[in-house]
Design an enzyme around this catalytic site. Structure first.
Site, PDB file in Angstrom:
ATOM      1  N   THR A 103     -14.094 -27.042 -37.093  1.00 27.38           N
ATOM      2  CA  THR A 103     -15.122 -26.296 -36.378  1.00 27.38           C
ATOM      3  C   THR A 103     -15.006 -24.834 -36.790  1.00 27.38           C
ATOM      4  O   THR A 103     -14.014 -24.168 -36.482  1.00 27.38           O
ATOM      5  CB  THR A 103     -14.956 -26.437 -34.859  1.00 27.38           C
ATOM      6  N   LYS A 178     -22.479 -28.282 -33.269  1.00 29.70           N
ATOM      7  CA  LYS A 178     -21.206 -28.303 -32.545  1.00 29.70           C
ATOM      8  C   LYS A 178     -21.177 -27.192 -31.501  1.00 29.70           C
ATOM      9  O   LYS A 178     -20.652 -27.365 -30.391  1.00 29.70           O
ATOM     10  CB  LYS A 178     -20.041 -28.149 -33.525  1.00 29.70           C
TER      11      LYS A 178
END
Length: 298
Positions: A103, A178
């Site tokens: 991420t 995300k």
């Protein structure tokens, strides 16, 4: 299963180690790299059923690989292992597939995609949701950014550990999606924490409360999986608050660049900072409830 390929995995942390295991168990020829070599050796010892090669640099891992996957810490870590002088892109062959499960910011995802295009490498930014349990059980949800042909090339590998793979858009869109996920579930945890403390203060039977409300409009994955553990002060489920604050920082930065107001997300980020100050940085995100003291009704 898909055709056996030469697959290299970089980053054997909580998530990466589990994903790499699924790839090895699927029959692919696996090479691994970890910046802390002891972790790679420990991973091999814990997975004796997998014939794995351990290498000493990202470039060595990528040399001859059909697919390279990364799952590291942050933007700087990813830039180092991919774009650095001994990085993946110094040796990765044209036509190979690069998948990033870290991420990170949408900015670096787009930067890597441009570099990959020049090298004729298929590139997918593919952050995941599902936490440690999802990784261990091969039930991750993967949000993919990149060209359609790149996602198609990456999918047979990702199917070894995913329950859902969605191509959400162009390069960087996986990371932006995300961020949407982190905005949504951080808000759910914040109100779930308040709901739990309210129920405790009202001397309600927490099991009965859960039974009553979990079938209605307030039902969520967090409620189903964290209501009872939060009540028992159990906060060891993998995705640490330290990492959540990293993710929320990326989200707030991206929001500013988009001109989007995220006042609730910014507030919850500060709530998480309070739990960090209490020593809870390595506890999982449901430890957000710790900042709310239990009230005993008189």
């Amino acid at each position: 299963m898909s055709e056996a390929k030469n697959v290299s995995f970089l980053g054997l942390g909580v998530m990466g180690g589990a994903i790499a295991r699924h790839i090895g168990n699927a029959g692919h020829r696996l090479t691994v790299f970890n910046r802390t070599p002891q972790r790679a050796e420990k991973w091999r010892a814990a997975n004796p059923q997998i014939d794995v090669r351990i290498v000493s640099s990202p470039a060595e891992a990528a040399d001859g690989a059909d697919v390279v996957l990364t799952c590291v810490g942050n933007d700087d870590d990813l830039a180092d292992v991919v774009l650095g002088p001994t990085g993946v892109f110094t040796t990765l062959k044209p036509g190979a597939v690069f998948i990033d499960h870290t991420t990170v910011s949408a900015r670096i995802a787009r930067q890597i995609a441009v570099e990959a295009r020049d090298l004729e490498v298929h590139c997918v930014d593919a952050p995941v949701s599902g936490g440690q349990a999802g990784a261990e059980n091969g039930q991750l949800s993967i949000m993919c950014g990149g060209r359609a042909d790149a996602v198609a090339a990456a999918t047979p590998i990702m199917q070894a550990y995913a329950k859902r793979i969605v191509h959400v858009g162009k390069a960087g869109a996986g990371q932006s999606t995300k961020m949407v996920n982190q905005i949504a579930f951080s808000g759910i945890l914040a109100t779930l924490s308040e709901a739990l403390r309210f129920a405790e203060a009202a001397h309600l039977d927490l099991d009965k409360v859960y039974e009553a409300i979990s079938g209605g409009a307030s039902q969520s994955w967090q409620m189903d999986n964290r209501w009872h553990t939060m009540a028992r002060d159990e906060f060891d489920f993998g995705f640490a608050i330290d990492w959540m604050r990293k993710d929320l920082g990326l989200t707030l930065e991206e929001g500013r660049s988009l001109g989007v107001s995220l006042p609730v997300t910014a507030l919850i980020d500060q709530f998480y900072a309070e739990v960090q100050a209490m020593g809870g940085g390595r506890q999982d995100t449901s430890a957000l409830v710790r900042r709310l003291p239990r009230r005993v009704k008189q």
